[in-house]
Design a protein around this motif. Structure first.
Motif, short mmCIF file in Angstrom:
data_model
loop_
_atom_site.label_atom_id
_atom_site.label_comp_id
_atom_site.label_asym_id
_atom_site.label_seq_id
_atom_site.Cartn_x
_atom_site.Cartn_y
_atom_site.Cartn_z
N ASN A 1 -3.07 2.24 -1.24
CA ASN A 1 -2.91 3.25 -2.28
C ASN A 1 -4.22 4.02 -2.42
O ASN A 1 -4.88 3.96 -3.45
CB ASN A 1 -2.52 2.58 -3.60
CG ASN A 1 -2.23 3.59 -4.69
OD1 ASN A 1 -1.78 4.70 -4.41
ND2 ASN A 1 -2.48 3.21 -5.93
N CYS A 2 -4.58 4.74 -1.36
CA CYS A 2 -5.86 5.46 -1.36
C CYS A 2 -5.82 6.62 -2.34
O CYS A 2 -4.88 7.42 -2.32
CB CYS A 2 -6.17 5.95 0.05
SG CYS A 2 -6.24 4.61 1.26
N LYS A 3 -6.83 6.74 -3.13
CA LYS A 3 -6.82 7.69 -4.24
C LYS A 3 -6.95 9.14 -3.79
O LYS A 3 -6.72 10.05 -4.56
CB LYS A 3 -7.93 7.33 -5.24
CG LYS A 3 -7.77 5.92 -5.83
CD LYS A 3 -8.95 5.54 -6.69
CE LYS A 3 -8.80 4.13 -7.26
NZ LYS A 3 -8.88 3.09 -6.20
N HIS A 4 -7.33 9.35 -2.52
CA HIS A 4 -7.45 10.71 -2.03
C HIS A 4 -6.26 11.11 -1.15
O HIS A 4 -6.27 12.19 -0.57
CB HIS A 4 -8.75 10.90 -1.25
CG HIS A 4 -8.89 9.96 -0.10
ND1 HIS A 4 -9.26 8.64 -0.26
CD2 HIS A 4 -8.72 10.15 1.23
CE1 HIS A 4 -9.31 8.05 0.93
NE2 HIS A 4 -8.99 8.95 1.84
N CYS A 5 -5.23 10.26 -1.05
CA CYS A 5 -4.08 10.54 -0.18
C CYS A 5 -3.11 11.50 -0.88
O CYS A 5 -2.77 11.30 -2.05
CB CYS A 5 -3.36 9.23 0.17
SG CYS A 5 -1.94 9.46 1.26
N TYR A 6 -2.65 12.53 -0.13
CA TYR A 6 -1.73 13.49 -0.73
C TYR A 6 -0.26 13.09 -0.56
O TYR A 6 0.63 13.83 -0.96
CB TYR A 6 -1.96 14.91 -0.18
CG TYR A 6 -2.12 15.02 1.31
CD1 TYR A 6 -1.07 14.78 2.17
CD2 TYR A 6 -3.35 15.36 1.85
CE1 TYR A 6 -1.22 14.88 3.53
CE2 TYR A 6 -3.52 15.47 3.22
CZ TYR A 6 -2.45 15.24 4.05
OH TYR A 6 -2.61 15.33 5.42
N LEU A 7 0.02 11.92 0.04
CA LEU A 7 1.39 11.42 0.11
C LEU A 7 1.73 10.71 -1.20
O LEU A 7 0.89 10.02 -1.79
CB LEU A 7 1.55 10.44 1.28
CG LEU A 7 1.33 11.01 2.68
CD1 LEU A 7 1.46 9.91 3.72
CD2 LEU A 7 2.29 12.16 2.97
N SER A 8 2.96 10.85 -1.62
CA SER A 8 3.39 10.21 -2.86
C SER A 8 3.61 8.72 -2.64
O SER A 8 3.72 8.24 -1.50
CB SER A 8 4.70 10.83 -3.36
OG SER A 8 5.77 10.51 -2.48
N LYS A 9 3.71 7.97 -3.74
CA LYS A 9 3.99 6.53 -3.66
C LYS A 9 5.32 6.29 -2.96
O LYS A 9 5.46 5.36 -2.15
CB LYS A 9 4.01 5.93 -5.06
CG LYS A 9 4.22 4.43 -5.09
CD LYS A 9 4.28 3.89 -6.51
CE LYS A 9 2.93 4.03 -7.20
NZ LYS A 9 2.94 3.38 -8.55
N GLU A 10 6.31 7.14 -3.23
CA GLU A 10 7.62 7.00 -2.60
C GLU A 10 7.54 7.23 -1.10
O GLU A 10 8.17 6.50 -0.31
CB GLU A 10 8.62 7.98 -3.24
CG GLU A 10 9.00 7.69 -4.68
CD GLU A 10 7.87 8.01 -5.67
OE1 GLU A 10 7.84 7.37 -6.74
OE2 GLU A 10 7.02 8.87 -5.34
N GLN A 11 6.79 8.22 -0.68
CA GLN A 11 6.63 8.49 0.76
C GLN A 11 5.95 7.32 1.46
O GLN A 11 6.37 6.91 2.55
CB GLN A 11 5.82 9.77 0.96
CG GLN A 11 6.58 11.05 0.68
CD GLN A 11 5.68 12.26 0.76
OE1 GLN A 11 4.58 12.28 0.20
NE2 GLN A 11 6.15 13.30 1.45
N ARG A 12 4.93 6.77 0.84
CA ARG A 12 4.18 5.68 1.47
C ARG A 12 4.96 4.37 1.50
O ARG A 12 4.66 3.48 2.29
CB ARG A 12 2.83 5.50 0.78
CG ARG A 12 1.85 6.62 1.09
CD ARG A 12 0.51 6.44 0.41
NE ARG A 12 0.58 6.76 -1.00
CZ ARG A 12 0.55 5.88 -1.99
NH1 ARG A 12 0.44 4.60 -1.72
NH2 ARG A 12 0.61 6.25 -3.24
N ALA A 13 5.97 4.26 0.65
CA ALA A 13 6.80 3.04 0.62
C ALA A 13 8.01 3.14 1.55
O ALA A 13 8.72 2.16 1.76
CB ALA A 13 7.27 2.78 -0.81
#
Length: 383
Positions: free
Chosen positions: A32-44
């Motif tokens: 859960n990198c704080k600078h990532c522009y992907l949403s939590k849903e995308q990363r899951a």
């Protein structure tokens, strides 16, 4: 991503034969990198583009180049994500094989594979031989100080040392944040040198969905003035270490500044890059509500009626490129002597009461230092 540089003499845009094909076949990532522009849903989401769909995309790109007939066809396959190793080594080998099948040397293609990986949880018994074989023994990994936690850094450091002990060349990409400011540029550079890192890239911290809550962005993101100060001190310490005969990683942005300053406007207009998402959407980072980052689509390459040319010539991309060429209409950018060398990777408004996103002061410093001490003219293997 500014340490992804074109080979000497290569063309400078997708249309004339240089394509940084940023592959995001899966967006899955457990971190859960704080600078990532992907949403939590995308990363899951474990959804992964099939190799059949990937072949379809590659064939459409090949059709475009067969029509266009550039003298060279350089494709940098930048394996991104998500965490690209999450799809497994067989999948990676599979899409390398697809690209080898479609983008053949007899058609003039030069294909190189580069992977950006967290390294955490990666089995190097499995991946190191593959990176040696298919990526010229070179990988990139993120380093952002202890922003993620000291425990994360300890695990990451162990993986970096192991990768280097296996003969891999490791480059780092860093989003400069408040924790790195506390560590300081000199200590940061010495730390990466001690690890054996060969190259470094440095980006300003951007606002996005992950950090636009509870004031996280304001806590984590340095001002652009502080970013310039960090980068200037970093480069000056790099020169000092070089002159003392020490092994020190290259600073990609300094080489970029010197290289692009001698080049044309085309080389600094995001005209070389497109990201491909698992569903076939072709996107690039864009900005809303000022400088809040999100992914902006130019079209879907898997649509039966869409060609790669359609995507490149879509109203969305043409508008995007106009915004790049006019530097977003930022008055301070339009007549800037460093606009072709600046770090403004994708056009956005500048912050009020702060320095520009292009890091003009650092760029000017790098060019000036190199003019009297041309260490940045050295040939280095920046990808």
């Amino acid at each position: 991503m500014t340490i992804l540089r074109a080979p000497a003499g290569a063309p400078q845009t997708i249309e004339n034969g240089y394509f940084v094909f940023t592959l995001m076949p899966s967006l899955f990532c457990q971190y859960n990198c704080k600078h990532c522009y992907l949403s939590k849903e995308q990363r899951a989401d474990p959804t992964t583009m099939s190799l059949d769909d990937f072949r379809t995309a590659c064939l459409k790109i090949h059709d475009f180049y067969e029509e266009q007939r550039p003298e060279r066809r350089v494709i940098i396959a930048y394996n991104y994500g998500g965490e690209p190793t999450s799809t497994g080594v067989d999948y990676f080998k599979g899409y390398v094989s697809v690209m080898a099948e479609v983008f053949r040397p007899e058609f003039g293609y030069e294909v190189r594979h580069v992977m950006l990986t967290s390294l955490l949880g990666v089995d190097l018994d499995v991946w190191a031989p593959v990176w040696h074989d298919l990526c010229d023994g070179y990988i990139q990994t993120s380093y952002d100080g202890e922003m993620r936690s000291s425990n994360y850094v300890r695990k990451w450091e162990s993986k970096v040392r192991e990768a280097i002990s296996r003969g891999l060349k490791v480059a780092t990409i860093s989003v400069v944040n408040s924790d790195m400011l506390r560590m300081g540029p000199k200590s940061t550079l010495e730390y990466l040198a001690d690890l054996g890192v060969t190259e470094t890239g440095w980006l300003p911290f951007m606002l996005n969905e992950q950090n636009d809550v509870r004031g996280k962005y304001d806590v984590l993101a340095p001002t652009l003035s502080a970013f310039n100060d960090f980068m200037i001190e970093l480069l000056d310490h790099w020169y000092d270490m070089k002159h003392r005969g020490l092994d020190v990683p290259e600073i990609g942005e300094a080489h970029f500044a010197v290289d692009r300053y001698r080049g044309s406007a085309q080389a600094n207009m995001a005209g070389q890059t497109l990201f491909m998402l698992p569903d076939g959407e072709m996107v690039l980072p864009n900005y809303k509500d000022g400088w809040k980052e999100y992914l902006y689509s130019f079209g879907n390459i898997l649509n039966a009626e869409s060609s790669f040319r359609d995507i490149l010539c879509s109203p969305q991309r043409l508008s995007y490129q106009r915004r790049q060429s006019t530097r977003n209409g930022n008055p301070e950018c339009l007549h800037c002597e460093y606009k072709n060398a600046c770090l403004l990777e994708f056009a956005k408004p500048n912050k009020p009461d702060d320095e520009c996103f292009g890091a003009k002061r650092f760029i000017a410093h790098a060019i000036s230092r190199n003019s009297v001490d041309p260490l940045l003219n050295d040939e280095v293997a920046l990808y």
